[in-house]
Design an enzyme around this catalytic site. Structure first.
Site, short mmCIF file in Angstrom:
data_model
loop_
_atom_site.label_atom_id
_atom_site.label_comp_id
_atom_site.label_asym_id
_atom_site.label_seq_id
_atom_site.Cartn_x
_atom_site.Cartn_y
_atom_site.Cartn_z
N GLY A 1 -43.31 -46.16 16.30
CA GLY A 1 -43.27 -47.00 15.10
C GLY A 1 -44.56 -47.73 14.79
O GLY A 1 -44.61 -48.48 13.82
N GLY B 1 -45.80 -41.49 17.46
CA GLY B 1 -46.02 -40.23 16.76
C GLY B 1 -47.14 -40.43 15.76
O GLY B 1 -48.29 -40.05 15.96
N TYR C 1 -40.28 -40.06 0.15
CA TYR C 1 -40.35 -41.51 0.41
C TYR C 1 -41.19 -42.26 -0.61
O TYR C 1 -41.51 -43.44 -0.38
CB TYR C 1 -41.01 -41.79 1.77
CG TYR C 1 -40.52 -41.00 2.94
CD1 TYR C 1 -39.21 -41.11 3.38
CD2 TYR C 1 -41.39 -40.18 3.64
CE1 TYR C 1 -38.78 -40.40 4.49
CE2 TYR C 1 -40.97 -39.47 4.76
CZ TYR C 1 -39.66 -39.59 5.16
OH TYR C 1 -39.25 -38.89 6.26
N CYS D 1 -40.71 -25.85 -8.51
CA CYS D 1 -39.90 -26.06 -9.71
C CYS D 1 -38.97 -27.24 -9.51
O CYS D 1 -37.73 -27.09 -9.45
CB CYS D 1 -39.13 -24.78 -10.02
SG CYS D 1 -40.22 -23.36 -10.10
N GLU D 2 -39.53 -28.42 -9.35
CA GLU D 2 -38.78 -29.66 -9.16
C GLU D 2 -39.61 -30.78 -9.77
O GLU D 2 -40.82 -30.86 -9.52
CB GLU D 2 -38.63 -30.00 -7.66
CG GLU D 2 -37.88 -29.00 -6.83
CD GLU D 2 -36.40 -29.34 -6.67
OE1 GLU D 2 -35.98 -30.44 -7.09
OE2 GLU D 2 -35.69 -28.48 -6.14
N TYR E 1 -46.21 -36.01 10.17
CA TYR E 1 -45.08 -35.69 9.29
C TYR E 1 -45.56 -34.93 8.04
O TYR E 1 -45.01 -35.09 6.96
CB TYR E 1 -44.30 -36.96 8.92
CG TYR E 1 -43.84 -37.72 10.14
CD1 TYR E 1 -42.85 -37.22 10.96
CD2 TYR E 1 -44.44 -38.93 10.50
CE1 TYR E 1 -42.45 -37.90 12.10
CE2 TYR E 1 -44.05 -39.62 11.64
CZ TYR E 1 -43.06 -39.09 12.44
OH TYR E 1 -42.67 -39.76 13.57
N1 LLP Z 1 -39.14 -42.32 18.93
C1 LLP Z 1 -38.03 -42.08 18.23
C2 LLP Z 1 -36.73 -42.17 18.87
C3 LLP Z 1 -38.13 -41.74 16.86
O1 LLP Z 1 -37.03 -41.50 16.16
C4 LLP Z 1 -39.40 -41.64 16.25
C5 LLP Z 1 -39.56 -41.28 14.85
C6 LLP Z 1 -40.54 -41.90 17.04
C7 LLP Z 1 -40.37 -42.24 18.37
C8 LLP Z 1 -41.94 -41.83 16.50
O2 LLP Z 1 -42.13 -42.77 15.50
P1 LLP Z 1 -43.61 -43.04 14.91
O3 LLP Z 1 -44.44 -43.59 16.02
O4 LLP Z 1 -44.11 -41.75 14.41
O5 LLP Z 1 -43.40 -44.01 13.81
N2 LLP Z 1 -40.81 -38.62 8.54
C9 LLP Z 1 -41.09 -40.05 8.43
C10 LLP Z 1 -41.08 -40.71 9.79
C11 LLP Z 1 -39.79 -40.48 10.54
C12 LLP Z 1 -39.82 -41.03 11.95
C13 LLP Z 1 -38.63 -40.55 12.71
N3 LLP Z 1 -38.58 -41.00 14.09
C14 LLP Z 1 -42.41 -40.23 7.71
O6 LLP Z 1 -43.00 -39.25 7.29
O7 LLP Z 1 -42.82 -41.37 7.47
#
Ligand code: LLP
Length: 411
Positions: A236, A275, A316, A341-342, A370
């Site tokens: 996060g 991530g 988003y 086509c959206e 992502y």
């Molecule tokens: N751990 C868990 C249990 C998670 O569900 C996630 C992300 C992470 C770690 C990694 O989170 P990060 O450090 O990347 O924030 N597709 C969305 C983000 C979805 C995140 C889902 N879970 C976007 O493009 O913003």
């Protein structure tokens, strides 16, 4: 981290390579990543949390390219996986199974069996039903699995409603009372060790305040579950996407967590699951203008990338900076749209861009997380290619799909 993407002689570069050369070599749409930026992000995060000596488990969902997984493994990362497919990718990247955390709210029996057979280090369990199934499967396999319970701490960070996970009515994790009840009857799960508590309250969390609140819930749980020796703080960590975005730099995010948890570092091990932070600003998406439409005082560029290549703007309303590969000249307010086509298929709205023409190229920045991982084949577009820049060198790390790839699973 200063972005690896910068202008030099009016040309946009990634580290020591002009992006125009990459577009020529590999075509567009093309994802481009800087190896130095990924490494730099990893080292900066590790330094910020160093007093806790965490195991950093990269969240594969952000970008599962094997070359990036290998690069992060070399830096010392373990991996946070959420599916059998991600387990397979980390194994292809040579990950040590003990460094894997298997998270995810909907693991199937087949996936749990695969992970047990692979001897993944941790199972982050999210429901009583999953716990019972995992216990039965581990017993059947003659294994004993190490479990962290994912708590739903009832904390709601101020982030987009699609990427927050900590609220009480979210599908993720176990409320404290339920987690405590499960810990109290752990004898029902003889094939499982209860060793960890896990929190992850959302993505792009602006600062550490809500995470600290969630940590208190986790510590309350741990105080009543003495077998627990590991706290997984999730991911996060935020990334700025536009000028003026005011998110805590990772050092400021880490500091209060380190201060709160450092006294416990003798008794607890820590996991992090970043991530986005590791890969977002290390990547860009290159696209080529196909058509320019000036209608009723508004300019729209139609490019060869779209919601099928980079879904975040459509899903988003996410903002990605747009940078033409060749800078200079007057600007005009411009929308950037894809070929799908959206009506949702816009990559950017109302940006000040120079007068671009068909054949000109542009980059969507901060697209490393992502981006490719959420790309689809909608409208039968083959998935794009990916290239990695290492200093002044570059190479293809995933080839562009072909029409034959699109038809490969048809029977
Ligand atoms: N751990 C868990 C249990 C998670 O569900 C996630 C992300 C992470 C770690 C990694 O989170 P990060 O450090 O990347 O924030 N597709 C969305 C983000 C979805 C995140 C889902 N879970 C976007 O493009 O913003």
């Amino acid at each position: 981290m200063t972005s690896p993407f910068h202008y030099h002689d009016q040309q946009l570069w990634c580290d020591d390579v002009p992006l125009a050369a990459l577009a020529e070599a590999y075509g567009t749409p093309l994802y481009v990543y800087s190896a130095a930026a990924v490494r730099g992000n990893y080292q900066r995060l590790a330094a910020a949390f160093a007093p806790l000596r965490p195991q950093i488990c990269y969240a594969v969902k952000a970008n599962g390219s094997l070359a990036l997984l290998r690069l992060l493994r070399e830096e010392g990362a373990g991996f946070d996986i959420v599916s059998g497919g991600e387990l397979d990718r980390t194994r292809r990247a040579g990950a040590d199974p003990a460094s894997l955390v298997f998270a995810g709210v909907g693991k199937t029996d087949a996936e749990l069996r695969e992970a047990l057979a692979a001897r993944v280090g941790w199972f982050n369990v999210e429901s009583a039903d999953e716990l019972a199934r995992l216990n039965a499967l581990a017993a059947a396999a003659g294994a004993r699995a190490r479990v962290a319970l994912r708590l739903n701490p009832g904390v709601d960070p101020d982030t987009h409603h699609h990427i927050r996970t900590g609220g009480l009515h979210s599908k993720f994790g176990l409320p404290l009372a339920e987690a405590l009840a499960l810990a109290a009857r752990w004898g029902d799960f003889p094939a499982l060790y209860l060793r960890g508590a896990h929190i992850h309250i959302g993505s792009q969390v602006p600062d550490a305040t809500p995470t600290l609140a969630a940590v208190e819930v986790a510590l309350t749980f741990i105080a009543q579950a003495p077998s627990i020796d590991t706290l997984d703080l999730g991911g996060g960590f935020p990334v700025p996407y536009r000028e003026g975005d005011d998110y805590a730099p990772v050092e400021a995010f880490a500091a209060p967590l380190v201060e709160r948890l450092r006294p416990l570092a003798g008794r607890l091990h820590f996991h992090l699951e970043p991530g986005r932070y590791l890969v977002a600003d290390a990547g860009a998406l290159l696209a080529t203008v196909q058509a320019v439409k000036d209608v009723a005082g508004r300019r729209t560029l139609i490019v060869d990338a779209g919601m099928q290549t980079l879904l975040r703007p459509a899903l988003y309303d996410a903002h990605h900076r747009v940078a033409p590969l060749r800078a200079g000249g007057d600007t005009v307010p411009t929308d950037v749209a894809g070929p799908i086509c959206e009506s949702a298929d816009y990559l950017a709205r109302d940006r000040a861009l120079p007068h671009l023409r068909p054949g000109d190229r542009l980059a969507l920045l901060e697209a490393g997380a992502y981006g490719y991982s959420m790309a689809s084949r909608y409208n039968a577009h083959p998935l794009p290619a990916e290239a990695l820049v290492e200093g002044g060198a570059h190479r293809l790390i995933r080839r562009r799909e072909t029409y034959a790839d699109l038809a490969a699973a048809d029977v």
